[in-house]
Design a protein around this motif. Structure first.
Motif, PDB file in Angstrom:
ATOM      1  N   TYR A 126      25.387  41.868  35.992  1.00  0.00           N
ATOM      2  CA  TYR A 126      25.712  42.958  35.071  1.00  0.00           C
ATOM      3  C   TYR A 126      25.457  42.533  33.628  1.00  0.00           C
ATOM      4  O   TYR A 126      25.454  41.350  33.296  1.00  0.00           O
ATOM      5  N   GLY A 127      25.220  43.511  32.765  1.00  0.00           N
ATOM      6  CA  GLY A 127      24.937  43.235  31.358  1.00  0.00           C
ATOM      7  C   GLY A 127      24.167  44.377  30.733  1.00  0.00           C
ATOM      8  O   GLY A 127      23.892  45.392  31.373  1.00  0.00           O
ATOM      9  N   ASP A 128      23.817  44.204  29.464  1.00  0.00           N
ATOM     10  CA  ASP A 128      23.116  45.250  28.729  1.00  0.00           C
ATOM     11  C   ASP A 128      21.698  45.450  29.249  1.00  0.00           C
ATOM     12  O   ASP A 128      21.159  44.610  29.982  1.00  0.00           O
ATOM     13  N   ALA A 129      21.092  46.554  28.834  1.00  0.00           N
ATOM     14  CA  ALA A 129      19.704  46.840  29.211  1.00  0.00           C
ATOM     15  C   ALA A 129      18.783  45.763  28.646  1.00  0.00           C
ATOM     16  O   ALA A 129      18.964  45.291  27.525  1.00  0.00           O
ATOM     17  N   GLY A 130      17.794  45.372  29.425  1.00  0.00           N
ATOM     18  CA  GLY A 130      16.803  44.405  28.963  1.00  0.00           C
ATOM     19  C   GLY A 130      17.203  42.953  29.103  1.00  0.00           C
ATOM     20  O   GLY A 130      16.533  42.073  28.568  1.00  0.00           O
ATOM     21  N   THR A 131      18.284  42.674  29.827  1.00  0.00           N
ATOM     22  CA  THR A 131      18.734  41.286  29.960  1.00  0.00           C
ATOM     23  C   THR A 131      18.152  40.579  31.178  1.00  0.00           C
ATOM     24  O   THR A 131      18.497  39.425  31.443  1.00  0.00           O
ATOM     25  N   GLY A 132      17.317  41.242  31.931  1.00  0.00           N
ATOM     26  CA  GLY A 132      16.626  40.576  33.033  1.00  0.00           C
ATOM     27  C   GLY A 132      17.348  40.615  34.356  1.00  0.00           C
ATOM     28  O   GLY A 132      17.145  39.737  35.199  1.00  0.00           O
ATOM     29  N   LYS A 133      18.155  41.630  34.579  1.00  0.00           N
ATOM     30  CA  LYS A 133      18.905  41.715  35.839  1.00  0.00           C
ATOM     31  C   LYS A 133      17.965  41.906  37.030  1.00  0.00           C
ATOM     32  O   LYS A 133      18.089  41.226  38.051  1.00  0.00           O
ATOM     33  N   SER A 134      17.036  42.831  36.905  1.00  0.00           N
ATOM     34  CA  SER A 134      16.096  43.072  38.009  1.00  0.00           C
ATOM     35  C   SER A 134      15.155  41.895  38.220  1.00  0.00           C
ATOM     36  O   SER A 134      14.807  41.558  39.357  1.00  0.00           O
ATOM     37  N   THR A 135      14.749  41.251  37.136  1.00  0.00           N
ATOM     38  CA  THR A 135      13.907  40.064  37.265  1.00  0.00           C
ATOM     39  C   THR A 135      14.640  38.981  38.036  1.00  0.00           C
ATOM     40  O   THR A 135      14.056  38.278  38.865  1.00  0.00           O
ATOM     41  N   GLY A 136      15.946  38.855  37.789  1.00  0.00           N
ATOM     42  CA  GLY A 136      16.745  37.880  38.517  1.00  0.00           C
ATOM     43  C   GLY A 136      16.748  38.152  40.008  1.00  0.00           C
ATOM     44  O   GLY A 136      16.651  37.232  40.829  1.00  0.00           O
ATOM     45  N   ALA A 137      16.850  39.433  40.383  1.00  0.00           N
ATOM     46  CA  ALA A 137      16.834  39.808  41.799  1.00  0.00           C
ATOM     47  C   ALA A 137      15.485  39.488  42.437  1.00  0.00           C
ATOM     48  O   ALA A 137      15.412  38.997  43.569  1.00  0.00           O
ATOM     49  N   VAL A 138      14.403  39.750  41.713  1.00  0.00           N
ATOM     50  CA  VAL A 138      13.053  39.484  42.226  1.00  0.00           C
ATOM     51  C   VAL A 138      12.839  37.980  42.396  1.00  0.00           C
ATOM     52  O   VAL A 138      12.304  37.518  43.418  1.00  0.00           O
ATOM     53  N   ILE A 139      13.254  37.195  41.387  1.00  0.00           N
ATOM     54  CA  ILE A 139      13.097  35.740  41.465  1.00  0.00           C
ATOM     55  C   ILE A 139      13.901  35.179  42.627  1.00  0.00           C
ATOM     56  O   ILE A 139      13.437  34.294  43.359  1.00  0.00           O
ATOM     57  N   LEU A 140      15.109  35.690  42.831  1.00  0.00           N
ATOM     58  CA  LEU A 140      15.935  35.224  43.944  1.00  0.00           C
ATOM     59  C   LEU A 140      15.241  35.485  45.276  1.00  0.00           C
ATOM     60  O   LEU A 140      15.240  34.631  46.169  1.00  0.00           O
ATOM     61  N   ALA A 141      14.643  36.664  45.405  1.00  0.00           N
ATOM     62  CA  ALA A 141      13.916  36.996  46.640  1.00  0.00           C
ATOM     63  C   ALA A 141      12.771  36.022  46.869  1.00  0.00           C
ATOM     64  O   ALA A 141      12.539  35.563  47.991  1.00  0.00           O
ATOM     65  N   GLN A 142      12.056  35.679  45.808  1.00  0.00           N
ATOM     66  CA  GLN A 142      10.930  34.754  45.953  1.00  0.00           C
ATOM     67  C   GLN A 142      11.413  33.359  46.336  1.00  0.00           C
ATOM     68  O   GLN A 142      10.813  32.696  47.190  1.00  0.00           O
ATOM     69  N   LEU A 143      12.491  32.895  45.729  1.00  0.00           N
ATOM     70  CA  LEU A 143      13.023  31.575  46.055  1.00  0.00           C
ATOM     71  C   LEU A 143      13.448  31.497  47.522  1.00  0.00           C
ATOM     72  O   LEU A 143      13.242  30.475  48.188  1.00  0.00           O
ATOM     73  N   LEU A 144      14.037  32.583  48.018  1.00  0.00           N
ATOM     74  CA  LEU A 144      14.520  32.603  49.397  1.00  0.00           C
ATOM     75  C   LEU A 144      13.423  32.938  50.400  1.00  0.00           C
ATOM     76  O   LEU A 144      13.628  32.847  51.609  1.00  0.00           O
ATOM     77  N   GLY A 145      12.261  33.360  49.891  1.00  0.00           N
ATOM     78  CA  GLY A 145      11.160  33.728  50.776  1.00  0.00           C
ATOM     79  C   GLY A 145      11.425  35.025  51.514  1.00  0.00           C
ATOM     80  O   GLY A 145      11.018  35.191  52.666  1.00  0.00           O
ATOM     81  N   LEU A 146      12.088  35.976  50.839  1.00  0.00           N
ATOM     82  CA  LEU A 146      12.480  37.228  51.478  1.00  0.00           C
ATOM     83  C   LEU A 146      11.740  38.423  50.887  1.00  0.00           C
ATOM     84  O   LEU A 146      11.428  38.435  49.695  1.00  0.00           O
ATOM     85  N   PRO A 147      11.486  39.452  51.697  1.00  0.00           N
ATOM     86  CA  PRO A 147      10.938  40.705  51.157  1.00  0.00           C
ATOM     87  C   PRO A 147      11.917  41.297  50.141  1.00  0.00           C
ATOM     88  O   PRO A 147      13.139  41.199  50.326  1.00  0.00           O
ATOM     89  N   TYR A 148      11.380  41.871  49.085  1.00  0.00           N
ATOM     90  CA  TYR A 148      12.214  42.485  48.046  1.00  0.00           C
ATOM     91  C   TYR A 148      12.050  44.000  48.071  1.00  0.00           C
ATOM     92  O   TYR A 148      10.936  44.512  48.104  1.00  0.00           O
ATOM     93  N   ARG A 149      13.160  44.710  48.091  1.00  0.00           N
ATOM     94  CA  ARG A 149      13.148  46.171  48.001  1.00  0.00           C
ATOM     95  C   ARG A 149      14.205  46.581  46.987  1.00  0.00           C
ATOM     96  O   ARG A 149      15.076  45.786  46.620  1.00  0.00           O
ATOM     97  N   PHE A 150      14.141  47.823  46.541  1.00  0.00           N
ATOM     98  CA  PHE A 150      15.137  48.275  45.577  1.00  0.00           C
ATOM     99  C   PHE A 150      15.451  49.747  45.781  1.00  0.00           C
ATOM    100  O   PHE A 150      14.663  50.507  46.349  1.00  0.00           O
ATOM    101  N   THR A 151      16.617  50.152  45.302  1.00  0.00           N
ATOM    102  CA  THR A 151      17.029  51.553  45.273  1.00  0.00           C
ATOM    103  C   THR A 151      17.644  51.834  43.917  1.00  0.00           C
ATOM    104  O   THR A 151      18.552  51.120  43.487  1.00  0.00           O
ATOM    105  N   ASN A 152      17.129  52.836  43.235  1.00  0.00           N
ATOM    106  CA  ASN A 152      17.653  53.216  41.926  1.00  0.00           C
ATOM    107  C   ASN A 152      18.607  54.393  42.092  1.00  0.00           C
ATOM    108  O   ASN A 152      18.236  55.429  42.642  1.00  0.00           O
ATOM    109  N   CYS A 153      19.842  54.215  41.656  1.00  0.00           N
ATOM    110  CA  CYS A 153      20.863  55.242  41.852  1.00  0.00           C
ATOM    111  C   CYS A 153      20.958  56.198  40.664  1.00  0.00           C
ATOM    112  O   CYS A 153      20.623  55.852  39.530  1.00  0.00           O
ATOM    113  N   SER A 154      21.428  57.398  40.942  1.00  0.00           N
ATOM    114  CA  SER A 154      21.670  58.407  39.910  1.00  0.00           C
ATOM    115  C   SER A 154      22.767  59.333  40.410  1.00  0.00           C
ATOM    116  O   SER A 154      23.261  59.185  41.536  1.00  0.00           O
ATOM    117  N   LEU A 155      23.147  60.295  39.589  1.00  0.00           N
ATOM    118  CA  LEU A 155      24.165  61.258  39.998  1.00  0.00           C
ATOM    119  C   LEU A 155      23.680  62.139  41.151  1.00  0.00           C
ATOM    120  O   LEU A 155      24.479  62.769  41.843  1.00  0.00           O
TER     121      LEU A 155
END
Length: 297
Positions: A126-155
Motif C-alpha cells: 500500500y502507498g501513494d500513486a506511483g510508488t511501484g506497487k504493481s512493479t513489486g507484484a510483477v518482480i515477485l512473480a518473476q523471482l518465484l517463476g510464476l505466471p502473473y495476472r491482475f484484476t483492477n477493481c472499481s465500484l
C-alpha cells in the motif's frame, strides 16, 4: 490490454521501501531471521537472503531471458506449465528494474515456507500513486517463476470478475468462463488485485472469504476449487485514494505481510528513465521526471 502485454510494457519506476510494520507470525522463522518468535522486523533477514550481485549485461542480452541467479527462488510445480502460462511469467531486465531487497526477502521466505501449515501467500502493498506497487507484484512473480495476472477493481466490479460467469460458446450453448483470479486460484501464479478497498460491500465480502484459511472458492457451477499451493495473492492499494474505504481489521489480519511503499528518489528516477529511453540529456530527462511527479500529485 492483455495480461502478457501488461507485463511486457510495464515501465513503472522502481521504488524504495522503509518503515516496515512489526508482523505477528506463528511459524518458527529462526533459521532465516534474527529476532524472537512471535515478532520480528522484515529487515532482520539473515545475510544468506541478501540480494546477489548481477553479472554485467552484454550488448546482445537485452532481448534474452535475464539470468542473474534469481531463479533459485522459483517454486516447484506439480505439473508442466502450458505455453500460455509460460508467456505470463514476467521477464523484466533486472539491470534496469532493480530488485528491491524487501521483494527478494519475500520471495526467499515464500519459497522456504510454501509447504508449511501457514505459508506466506497473502501480501498487501500500500502507498501513494506511483510508488511501484504493481512493479513489486510483477518482480515477485518473476523471482518465484510464476505466471502473473491482475484484476483492477472499481465500484462497478461484480463477483463474476473474480469467480467467473457463463458465456455463449461457438456451439450455441453456454460455458463457464474463468477470470484471472479464479484461474490463478486453481492453477497457481501471482494474482495482483488492484484497489479492492473500493469494491461494493457484497462483492468485497465474497472476495475476502477467498483469502481465509478455508483455502477454497465456489464457482458459479457449484464447483468447489481448492487453492493451489503456488497461488500468491498480492493486494495493491492507495489507502489515501478518493473513494477507497479503510480495510477492516478482519481483512487486514489475513495478510502475512503488510508493506508501505514510498516514492523513489528523483535521482533514481532520472537514471532509470535515461537507461530505458536511451536519452543521455540529463537536463531534459529531469524536466520530464519533474513533470510526471507533479501530475501524479
Amino acid at each position: 490490454e492483455s495480461q502478457s502485454e501488461y507485463i511486457q510494457h510495464n515501465e513503472e519506476v522502481k521504488y524504495v521501501l522503509h518503515d516496515f510494520h512489526t508482523l505477528r507470525i506463528d511459524t518458527d522463522y529462526t533459521p532465516m531471521l534474527n529476532g524472537r518468535i512471535g515478532e520480528f522486523k522484515i529487515n532482520e533477514v539473515e545475510k544468506e537472503a541478501a540480494p546477489s550481485k548481477s553479472k554485467p549485461r552484454s550488448k546482445t542480452s537485452k532481448k534474452k531471458k535475464v539470468t542473474t541467479g534469481y531463479d533459485r527462488y522459483h517454486l516447484e510445480w506439480d505439473r508442466e506449465l502450458t505455453e500460455a502460462e509460460k508467456m505470463l511469467i514476467p521477464n523484466l531486465d533486472f539491470e534496469i528494474f532493480k530488485v528491491p531487497k524487501i521483494i527478494e526477502e519475500l520471495a526467499y521466505i515464500i519459497k522456504e515456507e510454501i509447504d508449511s501449515i501457514k505459508p506466506v501467500r497473502n501480501i498487501l502493498l500500500y502507498g501513494d500513486a506511483g510508488t511501484g506497487k504493481s512493479t513489486g507484484a510483477v518482480i515477485l512473480a518473476q523471482l518465484l517463476g510464476l505466471p502473473y495476472r491482475f484484476t483492477n477493481c472499481s465500484l462497478n466490479t461484480e463477483e463474476s470478475e473474480f469467480f467467473g460467469t457463463y458465456k455463449p460458446n461457438d456451439k450455441g450453448g453456454f460455458e463457464l468462463s474463468k477470470p484471472p483470479f479464479a484461474e490463478t486460484f486453481e492453477k497457481g501464479g501471482v494474482i495482483e488485485i488492484q484497489e479492492p478497498s473500493i469494491l461494493k460491500s457484497g462483492v468485497a465480502v465474497k472476495f475476502n472469504s477467498a483469502l481465509d484459511d478455508t483455502n477454497m472458492i465456489i464457482l458459479p457451477d457449484d464447483t468447489v476449487v481448492p487453492r493451489h499451493k503456488n497461488c500468491i495473492v498480492v493486494i495493491t492499494t492507495n489507502i489515501d485514494y478518493a473513494g477507497c474505504s479503510e480495510m477492516n481489521e478482519a481483512v487486514r489480519d489475513r495478510f502475512s505481510y503488510k508493506i508501505q511503499m514510498e516514492l523513489p528518489d528523483t535521482s533514481d528516477l532520472i537514471k532509470m528513465a535515461m537507461e530505458q529511453s536511451g536519452n543521455s540529456d540529463a537536463t531534459l530527462v529531469r524536466k520530464l521526471v519533474d513533470a510526471v511527479q507533479k501530475i501524479a500529485l
